[in-house]
Design a protein around this motif. Structure first.
Motif, PDB file in Angstrom:
ATOM      1  N   VAL A  72       0.830  -1.207   0.000  1.00 29.29           N
ATOM      2  CA  VAL A  72       0.000   0.000   0.000  1.00 29.29           C
ATOM      3  C   VAL A  72       0.862   1.253   0.000  1.00 29.29           C
ATOM      4  N   PHE A  73       1.918   1.229   0.777  1.00 28.25           N
ATOM      5  CA  PHE A  73       2.817   2.395   0.850  1.00 28.25           C
ATOM      6  C   PHE A  73       3.458   2.677  -0.503  1.00 28.25           C
TER       7      PHE A  73
ATOM      8  N   ARG B 260       1.395  12.015 -10.079  1.00 32.61           N
ATOM      9  CA  ARG B 260       0.645  13.266 -10.073  1.00 32.61           C
ATOM     10  C   ARG B 260       1.572  14.471 -10.148  1.00 32.61           C
TER      11      ARG B 260
ATOM     12  N   PHE C   9       2.317   1.779  -3.443  1.00 33.10           N
ATOM     13  CA  PHE C   9       1.278   2.210  -4.380  1.00 33.10           C
ATOM     14  C   PHE C   9       0.964   3.691  -4.201  1.00 33.10           C
ATOM     15  N   LEU C  10       0.819   4.153  -2.979  1.00 33.22           N
ATOM     16  CA  LEU C  10       0.536   5.563  -2.722  1.00 33.22           C
ATOM     17  C   LEU C  10       1.687   6.460  -3.145  1.00 33.22           C
ATOM     18  N   MET C  11       2.906   6.035  -2.891  1.00 33.20           N
ATOM     19  CA  MET C  11       4.073   6.824  -3.285  1.00 33.20           C
ATOM     20  C   MET C  11       4.150   6.927  -4.804  1.00 33.20           C
ATOM     21  N   ASN C  12       3.874   5.823  -5.501  1.00 33.53           N
ATOM     22  CA  ASN C  12       3.915   5.840  -6.967  1.00 33.53           C
ATOM     23  C   ASN C  12       2.834   6.759  -7.540  1.00 33.53           C
ATOM     24  N   LYS C  13       1.645   6.732  -6.913  1.00 33.42           N
ATOM     25  CA  LYS C  13       0.550   7.585  -7.390  1.00 33.42           C
ATOM     26  C   LYS C  13       0.883   9.055  -7.178  1.00 33.42           C
ATOM     27  N   LYS C  14       1.471   9.362  -6.036  1.00 38.40           N
ATOM     28  CA  LYS C  14       1.839  10.747  -5.743  1.00 38.40           C
ATOM     29  C   LYS C  14       2.918  11.238  -6.702  1.00 38.40           C
TER      30      LYS C  14
END
Length: 347
Positions: free
Chosen positions: A276-277, A287, A279-284
């Motif tokens: 999860v960590f 963006r 995935f969130l870092m990659n999405k940020k």
């Protein structure tokens, strides 16, 4: 030196060996004790000395025989309630004073114990040195029986009472036949305490480990004045070290299954958290690096890069609609008045 044997002989002449010692024991009286065979109703004690070789340079002797109905005490243990057990004064002109068995107040009631440690009463007994006699620096030696070597070592525990001004110094030494032959009662120092410790009993613990049979020596050296006393009580010597390792319990299948399940669960949970960590870092990151959507076929001038939207500031128009326009999904210029034109860069 030969051999010293002690037998318990029954009425019909049969003998049971209850004690035996051989070899040089040094120029000291040694304490010995032996348990008798209870099944024998009528018996006698036979002490036998066996000479070894043609030499005339060795002697053996025995003294102070006592027969009691109680069990033999453990080696080195004594609470001094009945007697001094295996502990004895060195004597022989080596020291200048004796350890005495007493109870209640010592001859110095202001500094000596008012009660023993075993019973905590005036009826209990302890050992003390009468510091009201003698001179500064006089020595009093209390020696134990001999202890056989043990790979695990031994643990000495005792209670001591040191109270008063200039009470002196109490030491514990370890000695053996080899060192004693060199001519000294004070050999390996294992413990020392000096000065006033208050009107209370204190416990001491000393770890002992020696490569050959040994004995212990309590040595008290008198202080500068008679206003201080030292006493001993409840001496215990046990095989093994004073600080044992924590016990190792047998394996439990239920505990093993629980531990395994817990370990697997924690591993899976850790994997989910890490996924999860990431995935969130990659999405940020995506963006942040996403290009800004602009409806403009012309190349933006570098100087106009800061004018990301048309607006009026202090009545001044920045940019023109033909030069630059910014598309915002949340804001539709066709539904608002032209004089309120604000767009956010976070589309």
């Amino acid at each position: 030196m030969g051999e010293l044997n002690v037998y318990q002989q029954s009425e019909d002449g049969k003998q049971v060996l209850i004690f035996s010692q051989q070899g040089d024991q040094g120029r000291l009286w040694r304490f010995a004790q032996a348990s008798l065979v209870n099944q024998v109703q009528i018996y006698r004690i036979v002490v036998e000395g066996v000479k070894a070789g043609p030499t005339h340079e060795g002697d053996m002797a025995f003294d102070d025989v006592q027969l009691t109905d109680s069990q033999c005490s453990h080696p080195g243990h004594c609470d001094f309630e009945s007697n001094m057990c295996s502990w004895s004064n060195l004597g022989g002109g080596v020291d200048q004073g004796d350890w005495l068995r007493g109870r209640g107040d010592s001859p110095n009631p202001n500094t000596g114990p008012s009660a023993d440690h075993t019973t905590n009463s005036t009826h209990g007994h302890y050992l003390y040195v009468d510091s009201s006699v003698g001179e500064w620096g006089d020595m009093s030696f209390l020696i134990s029986e001999m202890f056989h070597t043990d790979n695990r070592g031994h643990c000495l525990k005792f209670w001591y009472h040191m109270y008063g001004s200039h009470v002196g110094t109490l030491r514990v030494y370890l000695n053996d036949r080899t060192m004693h032959t060199a001519g000294s009662e004070e050999q390996i120092l294992k413990w020392i305490e000096t000065g006033n410790k208050g009107n209370r009993w204190l416990e001491a613990t000393v770890s002992l480990k020696h490569k050959e049979a040994f004995w212990l020596v309590f040595a008290y050296q008198r202080g500068m004045s008679t206003g201080g006393d030292v006493a001993l009580d409840d001496i215990t010597i046990l095989p093994g070290g004073c600080y044992s390792e924590p016990p190792i319990y047998p394996p439990d299948d239920n505990n093993d299954m629980l531990s395994t399940g817990l370990a697997v669960g924690l591993t899976l949970l850790s994997g989910v958290i890490i996924s999860v960590f990431l995935f969130l870092m990659n999405k940020k990151w995506s963006r942040i690096n996403q290009p800004t959507l602009m409806h403009n076929d012309d190349t933006i001038d570098q100087n106009a890069a800061l004018d990301l939207f048309d607006c009026k500031i202090d009545g001044t128009q920045h940019g023109t609609e033909s030069d630059f326009s910014f598309f915002n999904n949340l804001y539709d210029p066709s539904t608002h008045e032209t004089d309120v034109t604000v767009a956010s860069s976070d589309a």
